[in-house]
Scaffold this motif. Structure first.
Motif, PDB file in Angstrom:
ATOM      1  N   ASP A 246       0.809  -1.229   0.000  1.00 25.41           N
ATOM      2  CA  ASP A 246       0.000   0.000   0.000  1.00 25.41           C
ATOM      3  C   ASP A 246       0.837   1.271   0.000  1.00 25.41           C
ATOM      4  N   ASN A 247       2.067   1.205   0.513  1.00 28.89           N
ATOM      5  CA  ASN A 247       2.851   2.422   0.710  1.00 28.89           C
ATOM      6  C   ASN A 247       4.159   2.466  -0.064  1.00 28.89           C
ATOM      7  N   GLY A 248       4.459   1.407  -0.811  1.00 30.03           N
ATOM      8  CA  GLY A 248       5.722   1.373  -1.535  1.00 30.03           C
ATOM      9  C   GLY A 248       5.535   1.234  -3.027  1.00 30.03           C
ATOM     10  N   PRO A 249       6.618   1.107  -3.764  1.00 26.23           N
ATOM     11  CA  PRO A 249       6.528   0.894  -5.212  1.00 26.23           C
ATOM     12  C   PRO A 249       6.026  -0.512  -5.510  1.00 26.23           C
ATOM     13  N   ASP A 250       5.487  -0.705  -6.714  1.00 30.03           N
ATOM     14  CA  ASP A 250       5.016  -2.036  -7.110  1.00 30.03           C
ATOM     15  C   ASP A 250       6.184  -3.019  -7.096  1.00 30.03           C
ATOM     16  N   SER A 251       5.998  -4.122  -6.394  1.00 26.52           N
ATOM     17  CA  SER A 251       7.049  -5.133  -6.275  1.00 26.52           C
ATOM     18  C   SER A 251       6.425  -6.510  -6.435  1.00 26.52           C
ATOM     19  N   TRP A 252       6.894  -7.255  -7.427  1.00 26.04           N
ATOM     20  CA  TRP A 252       6.350  -8.599  -7.630  1.00 26.04           C
ATOM     21  C   TRP A 252       6.619  -9.471  -6.406  1.00 26.04           C
ATOM     22  N   ASN A 253       7.748  -9.218  -5.741  1.00 21.99           N
ATOM     23  CA  ASN A 253       8.115 -10.052  -4.609  1.00 21.99           C
ATOM     24  C   ASN A 253       7.120  -9.907  -3.458  1.00 21.99           C
TER      25      ASN A 253
END
Length: 284
Positions: A246-253
């Protein structure tokens, strides 16, 4: 600074929060408060931590107006501009010129290391960061970058020790704490990674972080979630992972970890949705 007779009364009443005097480098123009530079003496003027130039009282600022900068300072300035515009090879030539003219130019060695990192020349970058530290041992950014270079060279014990040095020098600086936590994850030291992430989250929550970046809190929660997943604490991991998403960049991990946790908790439909997002991000 103030034109009020006797100085700014707010500053006078809060000497811990305000510097009453400052110095300025006659060569590069960097400013230093009265606590941020090494004191001079009767026989030795204080020196700029960045370039090694002489510091003069801030009250003499006007006398520097229009004064040309030394050639090495101009080489350094152009090098920084080139690094920031994505031309590290051209920048390297400027930094080489700067340190030829002024071998103890700490900032030029530091930025030279950054250019070499961009060129994937990590062993040379490490040597530049170490030279920057020889010129300015209290440069926490150079300590942090040295640790990163050691990590990329798979000298992990030395990297961890360097991160510890950076944290000891500036306990509120989030970057070395986050990188150290990530390195613990890579080394499968999950309990250490969790402790490091929790410490950083507490630091940020308390407002004691210094020099932080936009996604520090989200990235710390991402590490926390990953460490909790590895130790089988799925219910605790989910809110940490959701915070990171919700608060960070899109990350597949992060989405992959969320899918894994939801599957273990029997929430299969939600798990499939999260896995689909993870696959989409990973392939993009």
């Amino acid at each position: 600074m103030s034109k009020v007779p006797g100085g700014n009364p707010v500053a006078r009443n809060d000497p811990e929060g305000f510097a009453i005097k400052f110095m300025i480098c006659a060569d590069c123009g960097n400013n230093y408060c009265d606590r941020c530079h090494a004191p001079g003496s009767l026989f030795r003027v204080p020196r700029c931590a960045a370039c090694g130039g002489k510091l003069i009282p801030g009250a003499q600022l006007e006398r520097l107006s229009g004064r040309p900068r030394p050639a090495e300072v101009e080489h350094h300035r152009r090098g920084v501009e080139l690094v920031e515009s994505g031309r590290p090879g051209d920048a390297l030539r400027e930094f080489d010129a700067a340190v030829r003219l002024r071998p103890r130019y700490a900032a030029a060695h530091y930025w030279r290391g950054g250019a070499l990192v961009q060129l994937n020349r990590n062993a040379e970058a490490l040597a530049s960061f170490e030279e920057a530290l020889r010129c300015n041992p209290s440069d926490v950014a150079a300590l942090y970058e040295r640790a990163g270079a050691l990590s990329r060279l798979e000298r992990t014990d030395e990297a961890l020790a360097a991160y510890d040095q950076a944290i000891a020098l500036q306990p509120g600086y989030p970057a070395p704490q986050l990188s150290r936590a990530l390195l613990f994850l890579d080394l499968d030291r999950d309990a250490d990674a969790l402790a490091a992430a929790d410490h950083l989250i507490a630091l940020i929550t308390a407002g004691r972080a210094v020099g932080g970046r936009r996604y520090d809190a989200a990235n710390a929660h991402s590490v926390r979630g990953a460490a909790l997943v590895r130790t089988g604490r799925y219910e605790e991991a989910l809110p940490a992972i959701d915070y990171a998403i919700d608060n960070g960049p899109d990350s597949w991990n992060n989405y992959y970890n969320k899918s894994y946790v939801l599957e273990r908790l029997g929430r299969l439909e939600e798990s499939e949705v999260a896995r689909g997002i993870a696959d989409s991000l990973r392939s993009s």
